[in-house]
Design a protein around this motif. Structure first.
Motif, mmCIF file in Angstrom:
data_model
loop_
_atom_site.group_PDB
_atom_site.id
_atom_site.type_symbol
_atom_site.label_atom_id
_atom_site.label_comp_id
_atom_site.label_asym_id
_atom_site.label_seq_id
_atom_site.Cartn_x
_atom_site.Cartn_y
_atom_site.Cartn_z
ATOM 1 N N ASP A 170 -15.997 -5.999 -38.669
ATOM 2 C CA ASP A 170 -14.972 -6.192 -36.900
ATOM 3 C C ASP A 170 -15.300 -7.825 -37.473
ATOM 4 O O ASP A 170 -14.251 -9.085 -36.861
ATOM 5 C CB ASP A 170 -15.412 -5.906 -36.173
ATOM 6 C CG ASP A 170 -15.155 -4.098 -36.296
ATOM 7 O OD1 ASP A 170 -14.794 -3.624 -37.186
ATOM 8 O OD2 ASP A 170 -15.536 -4.019 -35.137
ATOM 9 N N ILE B 245 -6.135 -5.351 -36.057
ATOM 10 C CA ILE B 245 -6.354 -3.813 -36.503
ATOM 11 C C ILE B 245 -4.602 -3.109 -37.136
ATOM 12 O O ILE B 245 -3.991 -3.092 -35.915
ATOM 13 C CB ILE B 245 -6.620 -2.675 -35.693
ATOM 14 C CG1 ILE B 245 -7.560 -3.844 -34.950
ATOM 15 C CG2 ILE B 245 -6.921 -1.780 -35.630
ATOM 16 C CD1 ILE B 245 -8.127 -3.042 -33.379
ATOM 17 N N LYS C 5 -12.619 3.352 -42.256
ATOM 18 C CA LYS C 5 -12.739 2.137 -41.560
ATOM 19 C C LYS C 5 -12.332 1.034 -42.440
ATOM 20 O O LYS C 5 -13.675 1.142 -43.539
ATOM 21 C CB LYS C 5 -13.106 2.344 -40.876
ATOM 22 C CG LYS C 5 -13.498 0.182 -40.155
ATOM 23 C CD LYS C 5 -14.343 0.184 -39.246
ATOM 24 C CE LYS C 5 -14.444 -0.676 -38.171
ATOM 25 N NZ LYS C 5 -15.160 -0.984 -37.484
ATOM 26 N N LEU D 194 -7.006 1.671 -40.235
ATOM 27 C CA LEU D 194 -8.151 2.664 -39.949
ATOM 28 C C LEU D 194 -6.836 3.284 -40.626
ATOM 29 O O LEU D 194 -5.739 3.263 -40.685
ATOM 30 C CB LEU D 194 -7.731 3.107 -38.105
ATOM 31 C CG LEU D 194 -9.254 1.894 -38.111
ATOM 32 C CD1 LEU D 194 -8.573 2.161 -36.392
ATOM 33 C CD2 LEU D 194 -10.073 2.057 -38.185
ATOM 34 N N MET E 216 -13.368 3.376 -35.140
ATOM 35 C CA MET E 216 -13.286 1.784 -35.116
ATOM 36 C C MET E 216 -14.620 1.471 -35.070
ATOM 37 O O MET E 216 -14.862 0.189 -35.836
ATOM 38 C CB MET E 216 -12.212 1.632 -34.216
ATOM 39 C CG MET E 216 -12.219 0.123 -34.404
ATOM 40 S SD MET E 216 -11.330 -0.399 -35.589
ATOM 41 C CE MET E 216 -11.634 -2.468 -35.765
ATOM 42 N N ASN F 132 -10.230 5.372 -32.779
ATOM 43 C CA ASN F 132 -10.957 4.664 -31.832
ATOM 44 C C ASN F 132 -12.805 4.614 -32.357
ATOM 45 O O ASN F 132 -13.625 3.861 -33.054
ATOM 46 C CB ASN F 132 -11.028 4.721 -30.698
ATOM 47 C CG ASN F 132 -11.592 3.658 -30.063
ATOM 48 O OD1 ASN F 132 -11.703 2.120 -30.101
ATOM 49 N ND2 ASN F 132 -12.894 4.069 -28.675
#
Length: 161
Positions: free
Chosen positions: A48, A54, A129, A110, A41, A38
């Protein structure tokens, strides 16, 4: 005399066990990996834009069992309210999620390249990422156990493409 030796030994053991405030990191792997992923992310939010999914490449998550992997996927589903899957880049291409004309995904991938369990309840991660060939970041994350919780101690981008 024996009582004295026993008493000294008892106190030495008591002191040594009190000094060991280490936690078994292996019991919390799903949580630790979720926190680290996370943190990756959350880097470069511009990647994004328009994401439809994801994907998390868990192909090298050798220390995790199926329950840990489900915990990670559920964490991301609940947090981002979007489709989440365990897939490699090649699998995403095979499923048609990669546009070869734009060299981009319809979502985010990821991945973790390196995981090191350190002393003092620290776990180091090196990951990335990926959104497109020109939209990828590398990230280093240190997760540590403090105040009865696993938390990100440090997260920094190490490269951008």
């Amino acid at each position: 005399m024996k009582l004295r030796h026993f008493t000294i030994l008892f106190f030495v053991i008591l002191i040594l066990s009190a000094c060991n405030n280490s936690i078994d990191q292996k019991e919390d792997l799903g949580e630790i990996y979720s926190i680290a992923l996370n943190s990756i992310m959350e880097q470069d939010k511009e990647l994004d834009n328009g994401m439809k999914f994801i994907a998390i490449d868990m192909s090298n998550f050798n220390e995790l069992d199926e329950q840990d992997k489900k915990e990670i996927l559920n964490f991301f589903k609940e947090k981002y309210k979007i489709e989440v899957m365990d897939a490699t880049f090649e699998e995403l291409k095979e499923k048609g999620f990669y546009n070869s004309d734009t060299m981009s995904l319809d979502g985010i991938l990821l991945s973790l390249e390196k995981v090191e369990f350190k002393f003092n309840n620290n776990v180091f991660f090196e990951g990335s990422k990926y959104s497109s060939a020109l939209g990828t970041v590398g990230v280093e994350v240190m997760v540590h156990y403090k105040d009865d919780n696993w938390k990100v101690k440090e997260a920094k981008m190490t490269w951008v493409s």
